[in-house]
Every structure is written in structure tokens, then in C-alpha cells.
Write an enzyme that holds these catalytic residues in place. Structure first.
Site, PDB file in Angstrom:
ATOM      1  CG  HIS B  36      -5.558   5.378  -5.368  1.00  0.00           C
ATOM      2  ND1 HIS B  36      -5.212   5.677  -4.126  1.00  0.00           N
ATOM      3  CD2 HIS B  36      -5.123   6.489  -6.246  1.00  0.00           C
ATOM      4  CE1 HIS B  36      -4.191   6.521  -4.090  1.00  0.00           C
ATOM      5  NE2 HIS B  36      -4.474   7.272  -5.314  1.00  0.00           N
ATOM      6  CE  LYS B 100       7.158   1.141   0.464  1.00  0.00           C
ATOM      7  NZ  LYS B 100       7.375  -0.250  -0.262  1.00  0.00           N
TER       8      LYS B 100
END
Lengths: 283, 176
Positions: B36, B100
Site C-alpha cells: 500500500h 478484517k
């Protein structure tokens, strides 16, 4: 009393075996509380389904020797060395790290350790392990291996509380720690809590508390009562598996306490996800 | 149970509601912290990314080594660590995210603005989820090892909609 001899090679081999076992075979006490948790969920709910997936996952991991979770952790190794044990061969630390390296390198376990916290180059061996030594009476050597993922490790916290703080204050601090973790660290959680000692030993106690049977309780009634109260308060947060708000927010709370200073009351919470992994062997 | 496929269509995204269970089939790409960070820096410098993000779905995951298998354990990692890097990826066309845990308010707003979707999948069920993966190849940033970008073909991958395209967030229950 005669001295028992244990070689560094025995230790290396044992650490290797324990790393693999801990990562692939879910502890029976953890599996038991998971099953209990699944049974308590509302029948047919998403939460119940997800809890059953965790149980199925554990069975699959064991059967196929696969990691229960892809985060196969930073490995903590705890050694209790009997006073009547003589360890033969050079380099106990090297033997432990070699055992970890052999388990992780070139196998199916993920290497998640970086050599430097800033530069962040992966060591490629999942070493060094975090080594904790304790000297105990007797002629046994007990080794625990706990590979802990950082999804939950990141959410732990420590507070140097005042000696005059109340049990309510401690319960609140522990509950707030879980509240902050929310759904991020794979609930339902298991809490390892350290009380007393110094800042560093308190954090270590919290981790060691996770080695205790999840369904058990502290021998001292007043500490066992705190375990129960913390469990109750944390359950009331209603986080549930994946944060879906089901019944299971916490599967167990274990506390380890230690003498401390007149001026302080250190409290540490080491949060574990539902996949609490460790394995133990006695040599 | 509802079944959806990637690449996600505008209609299928629109139909998804926070809290709904779905099974996803198709191609998804793994990316976590370092991938990222790199992609955001590349977007900033207008460099070509290792994959065209437009219309794609990213899975926050760093699998354990495959060995003889298609893939090792491959559960989700904590999504909130990717929060600071999410808006730039949505800006260049990312539509789906799987992870999550909860997301920041900024991410929730961005999901609504770009009409994207955030899914959750059970953490700590990596062995189970690995059976839903039919192929796995490194797509980019190979030097990152477990943090590389893998292209995964998945079948009936179990998900719950965490934040839908209208910005409804299952983690905001009772906070209104």
C-alpha cells in the site's frame, strides 16, 4: 542430588517441533472454549456460522499440517530450567534460535520478523525469538513456544497505576483495552493480564498468563474473582466474532500476579485473538 | 446465499447491503502494509502500478508459504492499518476491499464517494480460506516476500459486507 544432563541439541530439536505443533494444532483448551462459544451463539446466525468455520479451520490445519493462521507470529520461547539440570554444549541462545529457524525456514510457516524496526528488512528465518528464562527447583527443563501474531499483539497495553487504585479501576483499564481493539484483533479474545512487578516484568507476566489453561482460574480467590469480573465486563462490550455483535467477545481471562513496589501497581494486558497458539514439552 | 463475481459491476455493488453475507468468485489481489505504501507513493509520482487497479478488488492478506499447495494459510490482516492509504487507491478506481475489522471515518466517506465496497472475512481461519483459492501467482513487488501482491482466483470466498456503497457501516451500530 545428581545433575541431569540435557544437550543443546535436544533443546534445538524440541523448539523446532514445538514451533510446528503450536502453529498447526490448536490447544485443546482453546478448542474447547471455541466450541462452547459456538454453541452459545444464536442458532443459524452469521456469528454461529463464523464460529463453526473457526472450529473447522482448526481441524483442517491439524489434519493437513497447515498453519491455523497465516500470521505464524513472532516466537516467544519460555524456558524453566531446573537447578539440577546441566545444559551441555555451547550456545543455548543459538540452539533456541536454530530450532526456530529450522521450523520456519524453507517450510510452510510465514517469516514475519524484520531485523530492525525502522529499516524493516525481513531476516528470512523468523528469528530472533524472544527468550525468557526462569530457574526453578528440580531436574526438569520445560520449554513453551508461543508464536503470536501481531494483529492482536498490537492491541495490548500497559498502565502504571497508583497503589491506591481500586479493583474497579483495574477492571476498567482492561475493559477499555479490549474496547479500543474493537473488532480489529480477531475476537473472540483471550486476555492475558499481568499485575504487579515492574513495568517490564508486568508485560511479561501478561504474556505468560496466556500459557495458562483458558478455562481455568487463578489459585488466589481475590485474583480469580477479578478474572471473572473482567470477563463479565468485556463480554458486555458485545463485540462478537468479526465484530458482528454475537455472544462471543471473550473466551477467557487469565491473570498472573507478582510482588511489586509500595508506590505502584503495574497492570498489563496482552490481548490474544481466538487462535491462541502455544505448545509445551518437558525434557 | 447471494453470489457475486469480480470484477465487481456497479449494479452488484449497489445491491450489496452492510451485514449481508456473500460468496465471491473471481480474481482478487493481495496487498498489505508495504504494498500500500509503495502504491501510494507511485500514484503520487504518477508512475505505473504493478496492476491496473480500476475495477479491481484488493485483499489485505500476506499468505503463509504455499509449499506444494496452491497457497498457504491466507486469512485477512487488520484493515485499519491500510486506512491512510485507501483513498488514493479508490481514486484510481479500486472498487472492492477485503479485510478484517473496522475502518476510519475517512475511509467510510471515501467508500461512499467512490461507490465502492468493503468486505470482511473471518480472521484466524487461514487454512479454511485457502481451500477457496484456486490459483495464486505473484503479480508485483516480489521482493516483499509474504507482502508481495499475489493474484488469486477464488471460488465462493465467504464474505460479509462491512461497509456498503451508501456508507452504511456494520461497526457503527448503535453509534448514531
Amino acid at each position: 542430588m545428581t545433575t541431569r544432563r540435557i544437550t543443546n541439541d535436544d533443546i534445538r530439536r524440541t523448539v523446532k517441533e514445538l514451533c510446528i505443533k503450536a502453529n498447526t494444532v490448536l490447544r485443546p483448551d482453546v478448542l474447547e472454549v471455541l466450541k462452547k462459544g459456538a454453541d452459545e451463539e444464536e442458532k443459524g446466525s452469521v456469528s454461529e456460522k463464523m464460529m463453526r468455520i473457526l472450529i473447522e479451520n482448526a481441524a483442517m490445519a491439524e489434519k493437513e499440517t497447515m498453519p491455523i493462521c497465516q500470521d505464524t507470529g513472532l516466537v516467544s520461547v519460555f524456558l524453566e530450567i531446573g537447578e539440577d539440570v546441566s545444559i551441555e554444549g555451547k550456545g543455548l541462545k543459538d540452539a533456541i534460535n536454530k530450532g526456530v529457524e529450522e521450523a520456519y525456514k524453507d517450510t510452510f510457516l510465514r517469516k514475519s520478523v524484520v531485523a530492525d524496526p525502522i529499516l524493516r528488512d525481513n531476516t528470512g528465518t523468523n528469528t530472533p525469538a524472544i527468550i525468557n528464562l526462569d530457574i526453578v527447583k528440580g531436574d526438569k527443563l520445560t520449554i513453551w513456544v508461543m508464536p503470536k501474531g501481531f494483529g492482536s499483539e498490537n492491541k495490548g497495553s500497559i498502565c502504571m497505576m497508583n497503589p491506591t487504585c481500586t479493583e474497579e479501576d483495574i477492571v476498567k483499564f482492561c475493559t477499555d483495552t479490549v474496547k479500543k481493539a474493537g473488532s480489529d484483533a480477531c475476537p473472540p479474545y483471550i486476555l492475558g493480564i499481568g499485575l504487579g512487578g515492574t513495568m517490564d516484568t508486568c508485560a511479561s507476566l501478561a504474556k505468560k498468563a496466556l500459557l495458562e489453561p483458558v478455562g481455568g482460574k487463578n489459585k488466589k480467590p481475590h485474583i480469580a474473582d477479578m478474572e471473572r469480573r473482567i470477563r463479565e465486563e468485556v463480554s458486555n462490550l458485545g463485540i462478537g466474532i468479526m465484530g458482528l455483535g454475537g455472544k462471543s467477545t471473550v473466551l477467557g481471562v487469565r491473570i498472573k500476579e507478582s510482588p511489586t513496589h509500595i508506590a505502584g501497581l503495574p497492570v498489563a494486558v496482552n490481548l490474544s485473538c481466538h487462535a491462541l497458539r502455544s505448545a509445551c514439552a518437558e525434557l | 446465499m447471494k453470489k457475486i463475481a469480480t470484477p465487481l459491476s456497479d449494479e452488484s455493488i449497489k445491491s450489496l447491503k452492510a451485514g449481508e453475507e456473500v460468496l465471491l468468485t473471481g480474481t482478487i489481489y493481495t496487498a498489505r502494509d508495504q504494498a500500500h505504501l509503495r502504491m501510494c507513493r507511485m500514484i503520487e509520482k504518477e508512475e505505473k502500478l504493478p496492476l491496473e487497479l480500476k475495477g479491481e478488488t484488493i485483499y489485505y492478506c500476506g499468505p503463509s508459504p504455499a509449499g506444494e499447495r496452491i497457497i498457504g494459510s491466507c486469512g485477512p490482516t487488520t484493515s485499519s492499518r491500510m486506512d491512510a492509504f485507501t483513498e488514493p487507491l479508490l481514486r484510481v478506481g479500486l472498487l472492492g476491499m477485503i479485510g478484517k475489522g473496522s475502518r476510519s471515518e475517512e475511509v467510510r466517506e471515501a467508500i461512499k464517494r467512490y461507490k465502492a465496497v468493503y468486505f470482511i472475512t473471518p480472521g484466524g481461519a487461514g487454512a479454511y480460506l485457502s481451500k477457496k483459492v484456486k490459483s495464486s501467482v505473484v503479480e508485483g513487488f516480489e521482493d516483499l516476500g509474504p507482502e508481495a501482491i499475489y493474484r488469486l482466483d477464488v471460488e465462493d470466498f465467504p464474505l460479509v459486507v462491512g461497509i456498503d456503497s451508501k456508507g452504511n457501516d456494520i461497526y457503527k451500530r448503535g453509534e448514531k
